[in-house]
Design a protein around this motif. Structure first.
Motif, short mmCIF file in Angstrom:
data_model
loop_
_atom_site.label_atom_id
_atom_site.label_comp_id
_atom_site.label_asym_id
_atom_site.label_seq_id
_atom_site.Cartn_x
_atom_site.Cartn_y
_atom_site.Cartn_z
N ASP A 199 -7.54 7.53 9.90
CA ASP A 199 -7.18 7.88 8.53
C ASP A 199 -5.77 8.44 8.50
O ASP A 199 -5.18 8.77 9.52
CB ASP A 199 -8.19 8.86 7.90
CG ASP A 199 -8.35 10.15 8.68
OD1 ASP A 199 -7.34 10.82 8.96
OD2 ASP A 199 -9.50 10.50 9.01
N ARG B 240 -7.52 12.64 2.65
CA ARG B 240 -7.40 11.60 3.67
C ARG B 240 -7.81 10.24 3.12
O ARG B 240 -8.74 10.14 2.33
CB ARG B 240 -8.26 11.94 4.88
CG ARG B 240 -7.72 13.11 5.65
CD ARG B 240 -8.72 13.62 6.63
NE ARG B 240 -9.82 14.21 5.87
CZ ARG B 240 -10.97 14.57 6.36
NH1 ARG B 240 -11.23 14.39 7.62
NH2 ARG B 240 -11.89 15.11 5.61
N ALA C 174 -8.84 6.32 4.52
CA ALA C 174 -9.16 5.52 5.71
C ALA C 174 -8.05 4.50 5.94
O ALA C 174 -7.59 3.84 5.01
CB ALA C 174 -10.49 4.81 5.51
#
Length: 88
Positions: free
Chosen positions: A33, A10, A12
């Motif tokens: 995210d 992931r 942000a």
């Protein structure tokens, strides 16, 4: 051993997205995210789609209109919901 079962890393990302749901209509949310598999949408109050629902998502605020993507609700938390890209 980690309890995190996510398949994708992931990153942000704070962006505005318009989410269109067949019965809830259009809503604008912020993202937290994004990954190769989907996006997490922040929604702490109000009506939300249910797990398994299909929605259409479009990033807002770009110089040109972003593509509209089909996504599925796959996760629900107290502060939002996770969407997975639908590849048909």
């Amino acid at each position: 051993m980690s309890s995190d079962r996510r398949a994708y890393l992931r990153t942000a990302l704070n962006a505005k997205v318009r989410v269109t749901h067949p019965t809830l209509g259009e809503r604008v949310y912020n993202t937290r995210d994004i990954s190769d598999g989907g996006v997490f949408v922040v929604s702490e109050d109000g009506e939300r789609p249910n797990i398994g629902d299909r929605v259409q998502v479009q990033v807002q605020g770009l110089p040109v209109p972003a593509p509209i993507l089909d996504m599925e609700v796959v996760r629900m938390t107290v502060d939002g919901f996770g969407l997975q890209f639908v590849n048909e």
